[in-house]
Design a protein around this motif. Structure first.
Motif, mmCIF file in Angstrom:
data_model
loop_
_atom_site.group_PDB
_atom_site.id
_atom_site.type_symbol
_atom_site.label_atom_id
_atom_site.label_comp_id
_atom_site.label_asym_id
_atom_site.label_seq_id
_atom_site.Cartn_x
_atom_site.Cartn_y
_atom_site.Cartn_z
ATOM 1 N N GLY A 145 17.479 -58.063 4.163
ATOM 2 C CA GLY A 145 16.798 -56.770 4.171
ATOM 3 C C GLY A 145 17.213 -55.830 3.055
ATOM 4 N N ALA A 146 18.455 -55.905 2.633
ATOM 5 C CA ALA A 146 18.961 -55.024 1.575
ATOM 6 C C ALA A 146 19.795 -55.872 0.614
ATOM 7 C CB ALA A 146 19.781 -53.895 2.173
ATOM 8 N N PRO A 147 19.141 -56.625 -0.264
ATOM 9 C CA PRO A 147 19.850 -57.607 -1.077
ATOM 10 C C PRO A 147 20.861 -57.040 -2.069
ATOM 11 C CG PRO A 147 17.565 -57.430 -1.784
ATOM 12 C CD PRO A 147 17.705 -56.628 -0.527
ATOM 13 N N ASP A 148 20.741 -55.777 -2.409
ATOM 14 C CA ASP A 148 21.647 -55.217 -3.404
ATOM 15 C C ASP A 148 22.684 -54.268 -2.811
ATOM 16 O OD1 ASP A 148 20.628 -56.604 -5.657
ATOM 17 O OD2 ASP A 148 18.853 -55.324 -5.556
ATOM 18 N N SER A 149 22.797 -54.215 -1.492
ATOM 19 C CA SER A 149 23.805 -53.390 -0.833
ATOM 20 C C SER A 149 24.937 -54.282 -0.335
ATOM 21 C CB SER A 149 23.200 -52.637 0.351
ATOM 22 O OG SER A 149 22.214 -51.737 -0.107
ATOM 23 N N THR A 150 26.131 -54.039 -0.833
ATOM 24 C CA THR A 150 27.299 -54.802 -0.406
ATOM 25 C C THR A 150 27.876 -54.193 0.861
ATOM 26 O OG1 THR A 150 28.848 -53.445 -1.662
ATOM 27 C CG2 THR A 150 27.857 -55.342 -2.819
ATOM 28 N N VAL A 151 28.818 -54.878 1.468
ATOM 29 C CA VAL A 151 29.503 -54.331 2.641
ATOM 30 C C VAL A 151 30.146 -52.995 2.271
ATOM 31 C CG1 VAL A 151 31.435 -54.690 4.230
ATOM 32 C CG2 VAL A 151 29.892 -56.572 3.718
ATOM 33 N N ARG A 152 30.774 -52.947 1.116
ATOM 34 C CA ARG A 152 31.410 -51.694 0.657
ATOM 35 C C ARG A 152 30.364 -50.580 0.524
ATOM 36 N NH1 ARG A 152 35.078 -52.665 -4.016
ATOM 37 N NH2 ARG A 152 36.641 -52.798 -2.405
ATOM 38 N N ASP A 153 29.199 -50.887 -0.047
ATOM 39 C CA ASP A 153 28.135 -49.889 -0.188
ATOM 40 C C ASP A 153 27.687 -49.378 1.181
ATOM 41 O OD1 ASP A 153 28.093 -50.363 -2.968
ATOM 42 O OD2 ASP A 153 26.404 -51.784 -2.820
ATOM 43 N N ILE A 154 27.501 -50.289 2.113
ATOM 44 C CA ILE A 154 27.024 -49.919 3.452
ATOM 45 C C ILE A 154 28.047 -49.040 4.155
ATOM 46 C CG2 ILE A 154 26.452 -50.837 5.738
ATOM 47 C CD1 ILE A 154 25.218 -53.282 4.161
ATOM 48 N N LYS A 155 29.325 -49.387 4.078
ATOM 49 C CA LYS A 155 30.368 -48.575 4.711
ATOM 50 C C LYS A 155 30.417 -47.181 4.086
ATOM 51 C CE LYS A 155 33.252 -52.299 6.415
ATOM 52 N NZ LYS A 155 33.219 -52.047 7.828
ATOM 53 N N ARG A 156 30.262 -47.105 2.772
ATOM 54 C CA ARG A 156 30.241 -45.810 2.075
ATOM 55 C C ARG A 156 29.047 -44.984 2.547
ATOM 56 N NH1 ARG A 156 29.880 -47.241 -3.421
ATOM 57 N NH2 ARG A 156 32.007 -47.926 -3.224
ATOM 58 N N MET A 157 27.875 -45.613 2.655
ATOM 59 C CA MET A 157 26.681 -44.893 3.117
ATOM 60 C C MET A 157 26.846 -44.404 4.552
ATOM 61 S SD MET A 157 23.449 -46.892 1.407
ATOM 62 C CE MET A 157 24.069 -48.551 1.134
ATOM 63 N N GLU A 158 27.493 -45.218 5.403
ATOM 64 C CA GLU A 158 27.730 -44.802 6.784
ATOM 65 C C GLU A 158 28.633 -43.575 6.834
ATOM 66 O OE1 GLU A 158 29.271 -48.382 8.564
ATOM 67 O OE2 GLU A 158 27.278 -49.074 9.147
ATOM 68 N N LYS A 159 29.702 -43.553 6.026
ATOM 69 C CA LYS A 159 30.600 -42.392 5.977
ATOM 70 C C LYS A 159 29.868 -41.154 5.471
ATOM 71 C CE LYS A 159 34.981 -44.816 5.264
ATOM 72 N NZ LYS A 159 36.068 -45.070 4.309
ATOM 73 N N LEU A 160 29.079 -41.340 4.424
ATOM 74 C CA LEU A 160 28.325 -40.228 3.866
ATOM 75 C C LEU A 160 27.334 -39.682 4.884
ATOM 76 C CD1 LEU A 160 27.607 -38.436 1.457
ATOM 77 C CD2 LEU A 160 26.031 -40.233 0.698
ATOM 78 N N SER A 161 26.623 -40.572 5.565
ATOM 79 C CA SER A 161 25.661 -40.162 6.580
ATOM 80 C C SER A 161 26.342 -39.385 7.705
ATOM 81 C CB SER A 161 24.948 -41.388 7.142
ATOM 82 O OG SER A 161 24.060 -41.017 8.152
ATOM 83 N N LYS A 162 27.499 -39.865 8.157
ATOM 84 C CA LYS A 162 28.243 -39.164 9.213
ATOM 85 C C LYS A 162 28.697 -37.790 8.728
ATOM 86 C CE LYS A 162 32.155 -39.449 12.400
ATOM 87 N NZ LYS A 162 32.150 -38.018 12.523
ATOM 88 N N ALA A 163 29.215 -37.701 7.498
ATOM 89 C CA ALA A 163 29.677 -36.426 6.957
ATOM 90 C C ALA A 163 28.523 -35.431 6.843
ATOM 91 C CB ALA A 163 30.330 -36.646 5.594
ATOM 92 N N VAL A 164 27.375 -35.884 6.357
ATOM 93 C CA VAL A 164 26.208 -34.996 6.248
ATOM 94 C C VAL A 164 25.755 -34.566 7.644
ATOM 95 C CG1 VAL A 164 23.783 -34.884 5.558
ATOM 96 C CG2 VAL A 164 25.476 -35.854 4.008
ATOM 97 N N GLY A 165 25.712 -35.496 8.584
ATOM 98 C CA GLY A 165 25.337 -35.167 9.952
ATOM 99 C C GLY A 165 26.289 -34.154 10.580
ATOM 100 N N ASP A 166 27.596 -34.359 10.377
ATOM 101 C CA ASP A 166 28.586 -33.410 10.910
ATOM 102 C C ASP A 166 28.413 -32.031 10.286
ATOM 103 O OD1 ASP A 166 29.612 -35.469 12.424
ATOM 104 O OD2 ASP A 166 31.422 -35.769 11.178
ATOM 105 N N MET A 167 28.150 -31.994 8.980
ATOM 106 C CA MET A 167 27.960 -30.726 8.279
ATOM 107 C C MET A 167 26.718 -30.007 8.803
ATOM 108 S SD MET A 167 27.635 -30.046 4.188
ATOM 109 C CE MET A 167 26.054 -30.878 4.041
ATOM 110 N N LEU A 168 25.634 -30.764 9.001
ATOM 111 C CA LEU A 168 24.412 -30.140 9.526
ATOM 112 C C LEU A 168 24.600 -29.673 10.962
ATOM 113 C CD1 LEU A 168 21.734 -32.578 8.046
ATOM 114 C CD2 LEU A 168 22.230 -30.235 7.315
ATOM 115 N N ASP A 169 25.342 -30.445 11.765
ATOM 116 C CA ASP A 169 25.627 -30.027 13.131
ATOM 117 C C ASP A 169 26.438 -28.731 13.142
ATOM 118 O OD1 ASP A 169 24.261 -32.193 14.121
ATOM 119 O OD2 ASP A 169 26.053 -33.366 14.583
ATOM 120 N N ALA A 170 27.422 -28.622 12.268
ATOM 121 C CA ALA A 170 28.274 -27.433 12.186
ATOM 122 C C ALA A 170 27.473 -26.216 11.719
ATOM 123 C CB ALA A 170 29.459 -27.686 11.249
ATOM 124 N N ALA A 171 26.517 -26.445 10.828
ATOM 125 C CA ALA A 171 25.715 -25.356 10.302
ATOM 126 C C ALA A 171 24.626 -24.921 11.285
ATOM 127 C CB ALA A 171 25.064 -25.755 8.980
ATOM 128 N N GLY A 172 24.272 -25.829 12.186
ATOM 129 C CA GLY A 172 23.131 -25.624 13.069
ATOM 130 C C GLY A 172 23.389 -24.779 14.223
#
Length: 172
Positions: A145-172
């Motif tokens: 499904g995502a041929p150019d995303s490595t495990v490292r890329d996916i873990k980084r995206m998950e952390k980024l997504s969580k951080a953005v979600g936490d920031m939006l929750d705090a701002a909301g």
């Protein structure tokens, strides 16, 4: 009942280029390679495998985290528990992956294979790579499904997504 199916030209726009691994058996799409092994289970090996299975499953994240390139990994016993299929998708080339599993997950793989898989020499054996290669069968069909995303890329995206979600929750 009408089924909306796109014209063939539109369906082929997302076609993936499947190649052989440049340094070993298996197929490759983008940064991901596949590895499939089929072999025999020793008599009594299936019972031993299932007895150990809860521990294997519980430790999978630790050992595969050490390897750091495994997208997914599965083992199936079939033909009345006389044969096995080991199949996985990993990042990168075959030879570095083989070195990584030997050096980073050898004890775990030894616990899985010893007394279960016919001819299993142990990951520290000089014959380990030869044993793995002797059982490999390249996939006929391979899609990711995502041929150019490595495990490292996916873990980084998950952390980024969580951080953005936490920031939006705090701002909301």
């Amino acid at each position: 009942m009408t089924t909306d199916i796109a014209p063939v030209e539109e369906r082929l726009v997302m076609a993936q280029t499947v190649t052989n691994q440049p340094d070993g058996p298996g197929r490759r799409i983008g940064k991901r390679g596949e590895l499939t092994m089929i072999g025999n289970v020793v008599p009594g090996g299936a019972a031993l495998f299932r007895e150990r299975l809860p521990q294997f499953q519980a430790e999978a994240g630790y050992w595969e985290g050490r390897v750091g390139t495994v997208q997914d990994f599965r083992i199936l016993l079939f033909d009345n528990d006389t044969r096995f299929i080991l199949s996985l998708v990993y990042d990168g080339d075959f030879e570095p992956y083989l070195v990584d599993i030997t050096t980073q997950a050898g004890p775990w793989l030894d616990a899985i294979g010893t007394g279960v898989l016919e001819g299993y020499p142990g990951m520290s054996s000089p014959k380990a790579a030869e044993w793995v290669k002797s059982l490999l069968i390249p996939a006929e069909f391979f899609y990711v499904g995502a041929p150019d995303s490595t495990v490292r890329d996916i873990k980084r995206m998950e952390k980024l997504s969580k951080a953005v979600g936490d920031m939006l929750d705090a701002a909301g």
